[in-house]
Design an enzyme around this catalytic site. Structure first.
Site, short mmCIF file in Angstrom:
data_model
loop_
_atom_site.label_atom_id
_atom_site.label_comp_id
_atom_site.label_asym_id
_atom_site.label_seq_id
_atom_site.Cartn_x
_atom_site.Cartn_y
_atom_site.Cartn_z
N PHE A 7 0.82 -1.22 0.00
CA PHE A 7 0.00 0.00 0.00
C PHE A 7 0.86 1.28 0.00
O PHE A 7 0.36 2.34 -0.31
CB PHE A 7 -0.89 0.05 1.24
CG PHE A 7 -2.14 -0.81 1.20
CD1 PHE A 7 -2.28 -1.81 0.24
CD2 PHE A 7 -3.16 -0.62 2.11
CE1 PHE A 7 -3.43 -2.61 0.21
CE2 PHE A 7 -4.31 -1.41 2.09
CZ PHE A 7 -4.45 -2.40 1.15
N LYS A 8 2.11 1.16 0.44
CA LYS A 8 2.98 2.35 0.60
C LYS A 8 2.26 3.36 1.50
O LYS A 8 1.68 2.96 2.50
CB LYS A 8 3.36 2.91 -0.78
CG LYS A 8 3.95 1.82 -1.69
CD LYS A 8 4.54 2.37 -2.96
CE LYS A 8 5.09 1.21 -3.80
NZ LYS A 8 5.82 1.66 -4.97
N GLU A 92 12.12 2.50 -2.07
CA GLU A 92 11.75 3.83 -1.58
C GLU A 92 12.40 4.12 -0.24
O GLU A 92 12.75 5.26 0.06
CB GLU A 92 10.21 3.96 -1.53
CG GLU A 92 9.66 4.14 -2.94
CD GLU A 92 8.29 3.55 -3.18
OE1 GLU A 92 7.58 3.24 -2.21
OE2 GLU A 92 7.93 3.39 -4.36
N GLU A 159 12.71 -5.66 -7.81
CA GLU A 159 11.92 -4.50 -8.24
C GLU A 159 12.85 -3.43 -8.80
O GLU A 159 13.41 -2.62 -8.05
CB GLU A 159 11.18 -3.89 -7.04
CG GLU A 159 10.23 -4.84 -6.35
CD GLU A 159 9.15 -4.08 -5.57
OE1 GLU A 159 7.99 -4.21 -5.94
OE2 GLU A 159 9.48 -3.33 -4.65
N GLY A 165 6.30 2.58 -10.04
CA GLY A 165 5.42 3.76 -10.05
C GLY A 165 5.57 4.61 -11.29
O GLY A 165 5.13 5.75 -11.34
N SER A 195 5.31 -1.66 -11.74
CA SER A 195 4.23 -1.40 -12.69
C SER A 195 3.51 -2.66 -13.16
O SER A 195 3.12 -2.78 -14.32
CB SER A 195 4.75 -0.58 -13.88
OG SER A 195 5.26 0.65 -13.43
P1 13P Z 1 4.22 -0.01 -8.58
O1 13P Z 1 3.40 -1.25 -8.82
O2 13P Z 1 3.41 1.19 -8.26
O3 13P Z 1 5.19 0.21 -9.70
O4 13P Z 1 5.10 -0.28 -7.27
C1 13P Z 1 5.83 -1.44 -7.17
C2 13P Z 1 6.36 -1.53 -5.79
O5 13P Z 1 7.19 -0.74 -5.39
C3 13P Z 1 5.86 -2.58 -4.90
O6 13P Z 1 6.60 -2.68 -3.74
#
Ligand code: 13P
Length: 235
Positions: A7-8, A92, A159, A165, A195
């Site tokens: 979810f971030k 991140e 990743e 993102g 993505s």
């Molecule tokens: P996105 O799916 O938004 O690119 O993010 C991937 C992610 O960082 C999952 O931890």
């Protein structure tokens, strides 16, 4: 397969509850056999009663039981909800919060000693990808320093930073060539993240060395997330 949602910094306590209820109903009614992981923000953590193949985890924690670490949560806060899954080393946290490899390894050791299931993230930035696969592997290996790859509750998520993102997914060829190399060292399940969305879930899950996906943006909508679980079920 492992289908995971990060979810971030999205969703509230109320919307997380609603999300998990919807997900739980879907998993139970569809009889899905996927291993489903959900990482809500720390404020929305709780003891949820969910289907046995859905696990809730924490996106981050400090490697202490408790203490003076303003703004962080430790083991005591996680234990309150009986949670046993953690995400460590997300790009991140590495690139925005400047988390070092040393700290990632320290968190890894601490939560490994506590028997947590650990989703450990690695991934290279764009300039490294542009140098080619050898540079990509060398970079990713630096993010494995100090990490016990034989831990039986380890899941590794590859990743690439440039695909997170951005709407820019790594091509199936790029993902597979990287996973093949990582597989030489890592016997744990390997996820791809960056993505992932309903439209590309199948081609990614079909890759021989891909054991699942870690999804950000496209998973924040519960219907979309269920659709991706359904795609995995149909394979
Ligand atoms: P996105 O799916 O938004 O690119 O993010 C991937 C992610 O960082 C999952 O931890």
């Amino acid at each position: 397969m492992i289908i995971a949602s990060n979810f971030k910094t999205n969703h509230t306590r109320a919307s997380t509850k609603h999300y998990l209820q919807t997900l739980d109903t879907f998993v139970k009614e569809s009889g899905s056999k996927q291993e489903v992981l959900v990482f809500p923000p720390a404020t929305a953590l709780d003891s949820f009663e969910l289907a046995e193949n859905i696990r809730v985890g924490v996106q981050n924690a400090y490697p202490v039981e408790k203490g003076s670490f303003t703004g962080e949560i430790g083991l005591e806060q996680i234990d309150e909800f009986g949670l046993k899954t953690i995400l460590i080393g997300h790009s991140e946290r590495r690139h925005i919060m400047n988390e070092t490899q040393e700290l990632c390894a320290k968190k890894y050791d601490f939560f490994k000693a506590q028997g947590f299931e650990i989703v450990y993230c690695i991934g290279e930035p764009k300039e490294v990808r542009e140098e080619g696969i050898d540079a990509v592997i060398a970079y990713n290996e630096t993010q494995l320093e100090g990490i016990d790859l034989l831990y039986d509750k380890l899941i590794v998520a590859y990743e690439p930073v440039w695909a997170i993102g951005t709407g820019l997914t790594a091509s199936p060829e790029q993902i597979e060539e990287t996973l093949v190399k990582l597989r030489e060292k890592i016997k744990a399940p390997l996820l791809y993240g960056g993505s992932v969305k309903p439209a590309n879930t199948k081609e990614i899950l079909q890759l021989p060395n891909c054991d699942g996906v870690l999804i950000g943006t496209a998973s924040w909508d519960v219907e979309n997330f269920c659709e991706m679980i359904e795609i995995a079920d149909s394979m």
